[in-house]
Write an enzyme that holds these catalytic residues in place. Structure first.
Site, short mmCIF file in Angstrom:
data_model
loop_
_atom_site.label_atom_id
_atom_site.label_comp_id
_atom_site.label_asym_id
_atom_site.label_seq_id
_atom_site.Cartn_x
_atom_site.Cartn_y
_atom_site.Cartn_z
N CYS A 1 0.83 -1.28 0.44
CA CYS A 1 -0.28 -0.01 0.62
C CYS A 1 0.87 1.07 -0.06
CB CYS A 1 -0.64 0.33 1.75
SG CYS A 1 -2.30 -0.82 1.08
N HIS B 1 -3.44 6.75 3.36
CA HIS B 1 -3.76 5.85 2.87
C HIS B 1 -5.64 5.56 3.54
CE1 HIS B 1 -3.79 0.97 1.48
NE2 HIS B 1 -3.48 0.82 2.23
N ASN C 1 -10.55 0.13 0.07
CA ASN C 1 -8.17 0.02 0.29
C ASN C 1 -8.34 -0.76 -0.97
OD1 ASN C 1 -5.84 -0.38 0.30
ND2 ASN C 1 -5.89 -1.44 2.52
O1 UT7 Z 1 -3.88 -1.07 3.38
C1 UT7 Z 1 -3.01 -2.52 4.53
C2 UT7 Z 1 -3.36 -1.76 5.78
N1 UT7 Z 1 -4.66 -2.77 5.86
C3 UT7 Z 1 -4.93 -2.34 7.47
O2 UT7 Z 1 -4.42 -1.41 7.55
C4 UT7 Z 1 -6.08 -2.64 7.84
C5 UT7 Z 1 -5.87 -2.83 9.17
N2 UT7 Z 1 -7.42 -3.60 10.18
C6 UT7 Z 1 -8.52 -2.99 9.75
O3 UT7 Z 1 -9.02 -2.01 9.38
C7 UT7 Z 1 -9.17 -3.71 10.73
O4 UT7 Z 1 -8.14 -4.35 11.79
C8 UT7 Z 1 -10.30 -4.80 10.03
C9 UT7 Z 1 -11.73 -4.20 9.87
C10 UT7 Z 1 -10.15 -5.54 8.90
C11 UT7 Z 1 -11.33 -5.33 11.57
O5 UT7 Z 1 -11.61 -4.80 12.44
P1 UT7 Z 1 -11.69 -4.91 14.23
O6 UT7 Z 1 -12.35 -3.91 15.43
O7 UT7 Z 1 -10.43 -4.87 14.35
O8 UT7 Z 1 -12.86 -6.12 13.88
P2 UT7 Z 1 -12.37 -7.62 14.57
O9 UT7 Z 1 -10.64 -8.25 13.81
O10 UT7 Z 1 -11.44 -7.58 16.20
O11 UT7 Z 1 -13.06 -8.42 14.59
C12 UT7 Z 1 -13.85 -8.21 15.17
C13 UT7 Z 1 -15.35 -9.48 15.31
C14 UT7 Z 1 -14.58 -11.24 14.81
O12 UT7 Z 1 -15.80 -11.59 15.62
P3 UT7 Z 1 -15.23 -12.12 17.11
O13 UT7 Z 1 -14.17 -13.43 16.85
O14 UT7 Z 1 -15.15 -11.36 17.29
O15 UT7 Z 1 -16.96 -13.31 17.51
C15 UT7 Z 1 -14.50 -11.21 13.83
O16 UT7 Z 1 -14.96 -12.34 13.49
O17 UT7 Z 1 -15.71 -9.09 14.45
C16 UT7 Z 1 -16.09 -10.39 13.06
N3 UT7 Z 1 -15.64 -10.21 11.63
C17 UT7 Z 1 -16.85 -9.67 10.88
N4 UT7 Z 1 -18.00 -9.84 11.38
C18 UT7 Z 1 -19.19 -9.64 10.04
C19 UT7 Z 1 -14.73 -9.86 10.58
N5 UT7 Z 1 -15.03 -9.82 9.59
C20 UT7 Z 1 -16.11 -9.54 9.90
C21 UT7 Z 1 -17.53 -9.14 8.44
N6 UT7 Z 1 -18.99 -9.00 9.21
N7 UT7 Z 1 -16.78 -8.75 7.29
#
Ligand code: UT7
Length: 344
Positions: free
Chosen positions: A131, A271, A301
Site C-alpha cells: 500500500c 491511505h 482499500n
Molecule cells: O492496507 C494495509 C493496511 N491494512 C489495514 O490497515 C487494515 C487494518 N485493520 C482493520 O482495518 C481492522 O482490523 C478490520 C476492519 C480488518 C477489523 O476490524 P476490528 O475492529 O479489528 O475487528 P476484529 O478483527 O477484532 O473482529 C471483530 C469481530 C470478530 O468476531 P469475534 O471473534 O469477536 O466473534 C470477527 O470474526 O468481527 C468479526 N468479523 C466480521 N463480522 C462481520 C470480521 N470480519 C467480519 C465481517 N462481518 N466482514
C-alpha cells in the site's frame, strides 16, 4: 502560474534544489465500472452493511472484469494523466508501477503498460511496497528527476486486489477493491513540486499481511491452492495498531523535514484502508476533519492505488489548488510506510 519559492533551511526538503523541482504536472485515475456494495457482500459471506460501515467506513468497492488485468487499469489512469499533461508517449523517459497484483510474476507490469501506451523511449520497472508503493514510486521518480537523469517520469499505483482476495473469508473480502492512479513527474525550473518523501520499512512483521504461497519460498502447487495459501491474509487487529503509530510518526517526520506545521497543510490524503485508522492518525497529527480527503466509502482499500486515486479526485474536485500544501501518508504490507509533502 509561478508562485514565489519558499525557502527551507533543512536540506532534506529537496524542493527547488538548485532552482529545480520535481513537479507533479498532472494526475489521472481509473476505477472499473462494476460496483460491489455491502448489500452484495451480505449475500456472499456472513457479514452486514452495519458491520462493514461501522468497522471500516466502506460502503462499496469497484471490481475489475475478468478481462481486465492490473496493466489495463494502470493504462487507463496513465492515459488520463498524460492527456492532462499534454504529453505524448514518446516524451516518457521512465515508467514506475507500484503493485502487489502484477499481471504475472514476470515480466513487469510496467512493461505491459509501456506496450499498451506505446511509450517505447521509456525504461520501465515495478515497485513492490504494497500500500506504500505509490509514495515509494514518487520518491524514486523524484530521485531520477533531481539527478537530471530523466525529464519525464510516469508513476502509477494499480491493483486488481479482487484477484487475490478469498471471497469466502469475511475478515478480508469486505475490505478491498480494484483501481489505478497515475502521476506525471517533470523537472520544472522554479516550479513547485514534491518537497520531501520519507520511506520506512520493517521486515520483521512480514507475516501480518501477505500472500503466503506462489513465490520461491512456497511455490504454487495443488496443496497450496487447496489450503488457500494463494489468497491475501491479514492479522487485522495488529495491522491496525501498527498502521496508526507508523503513519503518525512518518507524517510528522515529513512535516519536520519541510519545517511545516500541520495547520499549514491544505489537504491530508491518508491511505484509504479504514476510516477509524484515518481518524486516529488525524487526531494524533492535530489535523482538522476539513483537512482530510477521504474517498474510502466508494472504493475500499485499493492498496498501491489508494492515495493515487484520492490525489486525483482531490485535484479534479478542486479540493487542492495550485500552490496548496498536501500531505500524503501511507501504510502497508512489508511492513512499509511512507509520507510525502507536495506543494501542488
Ligand atoms: O492496507 C494495509 C493496511 N491494512 C489495514 O490497515 C487494515 C487494518 N485493520 C482493520 O482495518 C481492522 O482490523 C478490520 C476492519 C480488518 C477489523 O476490524 P476490528 O475492529 O479489528 O475487528 P476484529 O478483527 O477484532 O473482529 C471483530 C469481530 C470478530 O468476531 P469475534 O471473534 O469477536 O466473534 C470477527 O470474526 O468481527 C468479526 N468479523 C466480521 N463480522 C462481520 C470480521 N470480519 C467480519 C465481517 N462481518 N466482514
Amino acid at each position: 502560474m509561478t508562485l514565489p519559492a519558499r525557502k527551507f533551511k533543512n536540506p532534506s526538503a529537496r524542493h527547488n534544489y538548485q532552482g529545480h523541482a520535481c513537479s507533479i504536472v498532472s494526475v489521472g485515475s481509473y476505477v472499473p465500472a462494476r460496483i460491489l456494495t455491502n448489500a452484495d457482500l451480505e449475500k456472499m459471506v456472513d457479514t452486514s452493511d452495519e458491520w462493514i460501515l461501522s468497522r471500516t467506513g466502506i460502503k462499496e468497492r469497484r471490481i475489475a472484469s475478468k478481462y481486465q488485468s492490473t496493466s489495463d487499469l494502470a493504462t487507463q489512469a496513465a492515459l488520463r494523466a498524460m492527456s492532462r499533461a499534454k504529453i505524448s508517449p514518446d516524451d516518457i523517459d521512465l515508467i514506475i508501477l507500484a503493485t502487489i497484483t502484477p499481471d504475472m510474476p514476470f515480466p513487469s507490469t510496467a512493461c505491459a503498460v509501456q506496450r499498451k501506451i506505446g511509450a517505447f523511449n521509456a525504461a520501465a520497472f515495478d515497485v513492490q511496497a504494497a500500500c506504500s508503493g505509490f509514495i515509494y514510486g514518487l520518491e524514486i521518480g523524484q530521485q531520477f528527476i533531481m539527478s537530471r537523469t530523466y525529464e519525464t517520469v510516469l508513476v502509477i499505483g494499480a491493483e486488481k486486489l479482487s484477484s487475490i482476495v478469498n471471497w469466502k473469508d469475511r475478515n478480508t473480502c469486505v475490505l478491498f477493491g480494484d483501481g489505478a492512479g497515475a502521476a506525471i513527474l517533470r523537472n520544472r525550473a522554479g516550479a513547485h513540486g514534491l518537497m520531501t518523501a520519507c520511506m520506512r520499512a520493517d521486515g520483521r512483521l512480514t507475516d501480518l499481511l501477505c500472500v503466503p504461497a506462489g513465490g520461491s519460498a512456497c511455490p504454487p502447487s495443488h496443496e497450496t491452492v487447496n489450503a488457500g495459501l494463494h489468497f491475501l491474509r491479514m492479522d487485522g487487529k495488529e495491522t491496525f495498531k501498527k498502521a496508526v503509530t507508523a503513519m503518525h510518526s512518518v507524517a510528522n517526520e515529513a512535516l519536520r523535514r519541510c519545517e511545516l506545521d500541520i495547520s499549514q497543510i491544505k489537504c491530508v490524503i491518508p491511505h484509504q484502508a479504514n476510516r477509524r485508522i484515518i481518524d486516529a492518525v488525524a487526531e494524533r497529527l492535530g489535523a482538522k476533519p476539513e483537512q482530510l480527503f477521504v474517498n474510502l466509502e466508494k472504493y475500499g482499500n485499493t492498496s498501491a492505488a489508494s492515495v493515487a486515486i484520492a490525489l486525483d479526485e482531490a485535484v479534479q474536485s478542486g479540493c487542492i489548488q495550485r500552490g496548496d500544501l498536501v500531505l500524503m501518508v501511507v501504510f502497508g504490507a512489508g511492513l512499509t510506510w511512507a509520507a510525502a509533502v507536495i506543494e501542488w
